[in-house]
Enzyme design. Structure first.
Site, PDB file in Angstrom:
ATOM      1  N   LYS A  52       0.843  -1.203   0.000  1.00 48.91           N
ATOM      2  CA  LYS A  52       0.000   0.000   0.000  1.00 48.91           C
ATOM      3  C   LYS A  52       0.874   1.248   0.000  1.00 48.91           C
ATOM      4  CE  LYS A  52      -3.763  -2.642   1.934  1.00 48.91           C
ATOM      5  NZ  LYS A  52      -4.457  -3.177   3.094  1.00 48.91           N
ATOM      6  N   GLN A  96      -5.074  -1.810   9.195  1.00 50.93           N
ATOM      7  CA  GLN A  96      -4.915  -3.147   8.626  1.00 50.93           C
ATOM      8  C   GLN A  96      -5.547  -4.204   9.536  1.00 50.93           C
ATOM      9  OE1 GLN A  96      -3.675  -3.729   5.557  1.00 50.93           O
ATOM     10  NE2 GLN A  96      -3.951  -5.922   5.730  1.00 50.93           N
ATOM     11  N   ASP A 119     -11.485   2.042   3.151  1.00 52.48           N
ATOM     12  CA  ASP A 119     -11.778   0.614   3.047  1.00 52.48           C
ATOM     13  C   ASP A 119     -13.271   0.373   2.788  1.00 52.48           C
ATOM     14  OD1 ASP A 119      -9.650  -1.273   3.331  1.00 52.48           O
ATOM     15  OD2 ASP A 119      -9.399  -0.687   5.430  1.00 52.48           O
TER      16      ASP A 119
HETATM   17  N1  GUN Z   1      -6.855  -7.232   5.657  1.00 51.84           N
HETATM   18  C1  GUN Z   1      -7.046  -7.998   4.563  1.00 51.84           C
HETATM   19  N2  GUN Z   1      -7.619  -7.274   3.582  1.00 51.84           N
HETATM   20  C2  GUN Z   1      -7.793  -6.020   4.071  1.00 51.84           C
HETATM   21  C3  GUN Z   1      -8.328  -4.828   3.513  1.00 51.84           C
HETATM   22  O1  GUN Z   1      -8.780  -4.761   2.363  1.00 51.84           O
HETATM   23  N3  GUN Z   1      -8.324  -3.746   4.349  1.00 51.84           N
HETATM   24  C4  GUN Z   1      -7.848  -3.799   5.620  1.00 51.84           C
HETATM   25  N4  GUN Z   1      -7.906  -2.685   6.348  1.00 51.84           N
HETATM   26  N5  GUN Z   1      -7.353  -4.898   6.154  1.00 51.84           N
HETATM   27  C5  GUN Z   1      -7.323  -5.997   5.375  1.00 51.84           C
END
Ligand code: GUN
Length: 284
Positions: A52, A96, A119
Site C-alpha cells: 500500500k 490493517q 476501506d
Molecule cells: N486485511 C485484509 N484485507 C484487508 C483490507 O482490504 N483492508 C484492511 N484494512 N485490512 C485488510
C-alpha cells in the site's frame, strides 16, 4: 484453455490514471495523504501494508505509517484514529486487519470518520453500498469487478456465485454483482450441494481462504473464475482458493495468485483515497 486475467497489468493502468489525476490536483497545491495503521507484526499484514505504501509512492500520494506494538490497547488505537480523523493532511485512514484478539475490530471501524474510510468498512459506507449510492467502493470487490470488466463478459443476467460471506469480500462482492444485474448466489461452509451450485456459475468468485478449494468439477466450461484467496499450499507455497493448474483448461478466464486480485485491491484503495481528497476539496 483459459485466458489469464492479468491483475498486475490492469492495476498498473488504473494507477497510471490515478497518478495523472493526482498530478493535476497537486497543481492546485493539494496534497493527498493516506494513513496506514498496523498493529503487531503479522508477516502477511506487513507485506500488504508495504504494498500500500509503495502504491502511494507510485501515484504521488503521501503515506503516513503507524506501526504499533501488539500490546496496544483498544483505547490507544481509537485515540490514534481520532487524531487522524482530525488531521487535515490525512484524506484516507486504513487500519490493517486482522487486529490482535484483545481489540474489537468493529469498535475501531466505527471510530473511523466515514468520509476518510477508504476501506468502506464503516456501517454508514456499507449501507451506501447496499443502496447503490456510494462514494467508496469496497477495495477487493471493486478490484474483482474491474477484472471481470477486463474479460468483456457482461455480468447482466449471468449466474454469479460467490464462495465466502465475509464483511470484507463475500457480502459486498455479492452486492456489486447484483448492482450489475447478475443473479447472485452466496455459498459458505454450511451450503448444501456447493460443488453443483458452483458448477452452474458463469462467473465464480472464490473467497474462502482455503488453498485450492475450487476443483475442476466445480467450474463450468468457459466460466470466468476469480480467485481472491491468498493461501499457502502443503509445501508452504503461495496459492489461491482455486486449484489453478487443474481448473485452467476448463475456465474461460482465470486470475492467477499472485498477480490477480491482490494488485487490484491496492489500486482500488488508491482510487478511494483520490475520491476522498476530491470530495474534501470539492473537486468532482
Ligand atoms: N486485511 C485484509 N484485507 C484487508 C483490507 O482490504 N483492508 C484492511 N484494512 N485490512 C485488510
Amino acid at each position: 484453455m483459459a485466458q489469464i486475467i492479468d491483475g498486475k497489468a490492469v492495476s498498473a493502468k488504473v494507477k497510471e490514471q490515478i497518478r495523472k489525476e493526482a498530478a493535476e490536483i497537486k497543481k492546485q497545491g493539494i496534497e493527498i495523504g493516506l494513513a496506514v495503521v498496523i498493529v503487531g507484526s503479522d508477516p502477511a499484514s506487513r507485506v500488504y501494508v508495504n504494498n500500500k505504501k509503495k502504491a502511494c509512492e507510485e501515484v504521488g500520494f503521501t503515506s503516513y505509517e503507524y506501526t504499533l506494538p501488539e500490546e496496544t490497547t483498544e483505547s490507544e488505537l481509537i485515540s490514534l484514529v481520532e487524531k487522524l480523523n482530525d488531521d487535515d493532511k490525512v484524506n484516507g485512514i486504513l487500519v490493517q486487519l486482522p487486529l490482535p484478539e484483545h481489540i474489537d475490530e468493529n469498535a475501531i471501524i466505527n471510530a473511523i470518520r466515514p468520509d476518510k474510510d477508504v476501506d468502506a468498512f464503516h456501517p454508514q459506507n456499507v449501507g451506501h453500498i447496499m443502496i447503490g449510492d456510494f462514494n467508496f467502493l469496497p477495495c477487493t470487490p471493486a478490484g474483482v469487478m474491474e477484472l471481470i470488466a477486463e474479460t468483456g463478459v457482461d455480468v447482466c443476467g449471468k449466474n454469479c456465485v460467490v464462495i465466502g460471506r465475509s464483511n470484507i469480500v463475500g457480502k459486498p462482492m455479492a452486492m456489486l454483482l447484483l448492482h450489475k444485474h447478475g443473479t447472485v448466489t452466496i455459498c459458505h461452509s454450511r451450503t448444501k450441494g456447493l460443488a453443483e451450485i458452483c458448477a452452474r456459475a458463469d462467473i465464480l468468485v472464490a473467497a474462502v481462504g482455503k488453498p485450492k478449494f475450487v476443483t475442476p468439477d466445480m467450474v463450468k466450461e468457459g466460466a470466468v473464475v476469480i480467485d481472491v484467496g491468498m493461501d499457502r499450499d502443503e509445501n508452504g507455497k503461495l496459492c489461491g482458493d482455486v486449484d489453478y493448474a487443474a481448473c485452467f483448461d476448463k475456465a474461460g478466464y482465470i486470475t492467477p495468485v499472485p498477480g490477480g486480485v491482490g494488485p487490484m485491491t491496492v489500486a482500488m484503495l488508491m482510487r478511494n483515497t483520490l475520491t476522498a481528497a476530491k470530495i474534501k476539496n470539492n473537486i468532482m
